[in-house]
Design a protein around this motif. Structure first.
Motif, PDB file in Angstrom:
ATOM      1  N   PHE A 203      38.490  29.449  22.922  1.00 28.45           N
ATOM      2  CA  PHE A 203      39.479  29.535  21.903  1.00 28.45           C
ATOM      3  C   PHE A 203      40.262  30.725  22.310  1.00 28.45           C
ATOM      4  O   PHE A 203      40.102  31.968  22.313  1.00 28.45           O
ATOM      5  N   GLY A 204      41.523  30.704  22.615  1.00 30.31           N
ATOM      6  CA  GLY A 204      42.607  31.733  22.463  1.00 30.31           C
ATOM      7  C   GLY A 204      42.799  32.575  24.003  1.00 30.31           C
ATOM      8  O   GLY A 204      43.538  33.010  24.172  1.00 30.31           O
TER       9      GLY A 204
ATOM     10  N   ASN B 277      47.940  22.870  25.893  1.00 31.55           N
ATOM     11  CA  ASN B 277      47.849  23.417  24.636  1.00 31.55           C
ATOM     12  C   ASN B 277      48.660  24.811  24.535  1.00 31.55           C
ATOM     13  O   ASN B 277      49.472  25.198  25.570  1.00 31.55           O
ATOM     14  N   VAL B 278      48.480  25.569  23.314  1.00 34.46           N
ATOM     15  CA  VAL B 278      49.230  26.671  23.123  1.00 34.46           C
ATOM     16  C   VAL B 278      49.104  27.767  24.173  1.00 34.46           C
ATOM     17  O   VAL B 278      49.854  28.578  24.877  1.00 34.46           O
TER      18      VAL B 278
ATOM     19  N   VAL C  20      39.877  22.199  32.513  1.00 36.48           N
ATOM     20  CA  VAL C  20      41.163  22.977  32.774  1.00 36.48           C
ATOM     21  C   VAL C  20      41.586  23.790  31.741  1.00 36.48           C
ATOM     22  O   VAL C  20      41.871  23.473  30.572  1.00 36.48           O
ATOM     23  N   PRO C  21      41.739  25.352  32.236  1.00 37.55           N
ATOM     24  CA  PRO C  21      41.978  26.204  30.848  1.00 37.55           C
ATOM     25  C   PRO C  21      43.561  25.863  30.754  1.00 37.55           C
ATOM     26  O   PRO C  21      44.421  25.397  31.321  1.00 37.55           O
ATOM     27  N   GLY C  22      43.823  25.484  29.178  1.00 34.63           N
ATOM     28  CA  GLY C  22      45.465  25.418  28.790  1.00 34.63           C
ATOM     29  C   GLY C  22      45.302  24.068  28.655  1.00 34.63           C
ATOM     30  O   GLY C  22      46.431  23.544  28.108  1.00 34.63           O
ATOM     31  N   ILE C  23      44.384  23.119  28.984  1.00 36.87           N
ATOM     32  CA  ILE C  23      44.513  21.786  28.658  1.00 36.87           C
ATOM     33  C   ILE C  23      43.445  21.387  27.361  1.00 36.87           C
ATOM     34  O   ILE C  23      42.179  21.930  27.633  1.00 36.87           O
ATOM     35  N   GLY C  24      43.875  20.518  26.638  1.00 39.32           N
ATOM     36  CA  GLY C  24      43.065  19.924  25.470  1.00 39.32           C
ATOM     37  C   GLY C  24      43.135  20.989  24.102  1.00 39.32           C
ATOM     38  O   GLY C  24      43.298  22.156  24.245  1.00 39.32           O
ATOM     39  N   HIS C  25      42.642  20.132  23.091  1.00 40.64           N
ATOM     40  CA  HIS C  25      42.917  20.683  21.656  1.00 40.64           C
ATOM     41  C   HIS C  25      42.008  19.970  20.811  1.00 40.64           C
ATOM     42  O   HIS C  25      41.859  18.669  21.016  1.00 40.64           O
ATOM     43  N   ARG C  26      41.232  20.557  19.990  1.00 37.20           N
ATOM     44  CA  ARG C  26      40.406  19.977  19.016  1.00 37.20           C
ATOM     45  C   ARG C  26      41.139  19.027  18.093  1.00 37.20           C
ATOM     46  O   ARG C  26      40.505  18.009  17.607  1.00 37.20           O
TER      47      ARG C  26
ATOM     48  N   ASN D 268      43.948  13.785  23.537  1.00 32.14           N
ATOM     49  CA  ASN D 268      44.033  15.225  22.941  1.00 32.14           C
ATOM     50  C   ASN D 268      43.801  16.366  24.311  1.00 32.14           C
ATOM     51  O   ASN D 268      43.840  17.442  23.966  1.00 32.14           O
TER      52      ASN D 268
ATOM     53  N   ARG E 245      47.559  37.437  17.638  1.00 31.92           N
ATOM     54  CA  ARG E 245      46.615  36.708  16.696  1.00 31.92           C
ATOM     55  C   ARG E 245      45.975  38.075  15.986  1.00 31.92           C
ATOM     56  O   ARG E 245      45.533  37.892  14.779  1.00 31.92           O
TER      57      ARG E 245
ATOM     58  N   ARG F 191      54.117  24.056  18.221  1.00 30.48           N
ATOM     59  CA  ARG F 191      54.526  25.283  18.674  1.00 30.48           C
ATOM     60  C   ARG F 191      54.774  24.946  20.404  1.00 30.48           C
ATOM     61  O   ARG F 191      55.446  25.549  20.760  1.00 30.48           O
TER      62      ARG F 191
END
Ligand code: Q5B
Length: 258
Positions: A104-105, A195-196, A140-146, A191, A222, A156
């Motif tokens: 997360f983030g 991601n952001v 992979v960091p930066g790929i995928g979202h719940r 999915n 945040r 976004r």
């Protein structure tokens, strides 16, 4: 006699010994008077470089777009639980802040780092990049979202990509690479989008920010949202949160005598 004292610390970003603080050499009041914004201060203190107007506009949008994502996400929820338990703002916000990590983030830094590595080591071989990541890193960091996916795109991300590509002249090799990676990952599962965190990481890397500064952008942005959630719960005099039993799967052994 003369005593020679070794400096205890070395700083390279700011100096307050004059009449006012200087950020990487620039006087704070002069930056204000000349119309610079908070995004320029961030760039000076984190990257020691005064960005161009165009770069500042990108940084500003990154901060604006990641400032909050509602109460359901780990950071806001942690802060809300703290606020409802009567905890003061700094502690409740740091409870939410503690949630920022690899899932997360906190994937911004590693997204920038590994997509940059992909550009260098696997420029025309995204399957090779993905195989290396699977073996050596994991997801992979930066790929995928719940919840976001090809069918429910993250606006976004769409906005940031479109803004940077269509309204600026920034050269974006790392973002371009990540978008190619996304084509392959979403073909497997819808999915597995960029991601952001990933989008921020690539753009910030393309902007030339130091790799280890990148998560700072999510933390900074945040914090604005988490403070908002703390104020909101306090304004409402919210009560202590205790989960109802139906929200918990008690997968424990039945009662038994000792
Ligand atoms: N799989 C984000 O996972 C999530 C894969 C993957 C290859 C991947 C996961 C992940 C990397 C870390 C990352 C930032 C944990 C997310 C954010 C800010 C936010 C949050 C908000 C906001 C979601 C199911 C199957 C498994 C996995 C495979 C998943 N991710 N494969 N590369 N990256 N991403 N984090 O849906 O075969 O079934 O075993 O770790 O970038 O934090 O809004 O909520 O603004 O607040 O829970 O947007 O993608 O799925 O982990 O159960 O995986 O997909 O190997 O395969 P899920 P999982 P299999 S943005």
């Amino acid at each position: 006699g003369e005593v020679i004292v070794e400096p205890l610390i070395r700083t390279t970003i700011s100096d307050d010994r004059g009449e006012e603080p200087r950020y990487a050499g620039y006087a704070a009041s002069e930056l204000c008077a000349k119309g610079y914004g908070i995004e320029d201060v961030v760039a000076l203190l984190w990257g020691k470089k005064l960005p161009t107007r165009e770069e500042s506009e990108i940084i500003k949008r990154i901060i604006m777009i990641s400032a909050d994502h509602g109460p359901a996400v780990s950071g806001a929820f942690g802060t809300i639980i703290g606020a409802c338990a009567g905890i003061d703002m700094p502690q409740a916000v740091s409870a939410g802040m503690t949630m920022i990590g690899p899932r997360f983030g906190g994937a911004v830094t590693n997204a920038g780092k590994y997509f940059k590595m992909g550009v260098k080591e696997y420029p025309n071989d995204i399957p090779g990049f993905l195989a290396w990541m699977k073996k050596n890193v994991g997801p992979v960091p930066g790929i995928g979202h719940r919840v976001k996916s090809l069918r429910n795109p993250d606006q976004r991300v769409k906005y940031l990509v479109s803004y940077v590509k269509n309204e600026t002249s920034l050269h974006t090799p790392i973002l371009n690479y990540a978008l190619e990676v996304e084509k392959i990952t979403t073909a497997k599962k819808d999915n597995l989008i960029l991601n952001v965190d990933g989008t921020m990481g690539c753009i910030l890397m393309d902007l030339g920010f130091p790799e280890h500064s990148l998560n700072g952008f999510f933390v900074l942005a945040r914090t604005i949202g988490m403070i908002g959630h703390w104020i909101d719960q306090n304004n409402q005099n919210s009560r202590l949160i205790r989960l109802y039993d139906y929200l918990i799967n008690y997968a424990v052994k039945p009662e038994r005598p000792v």
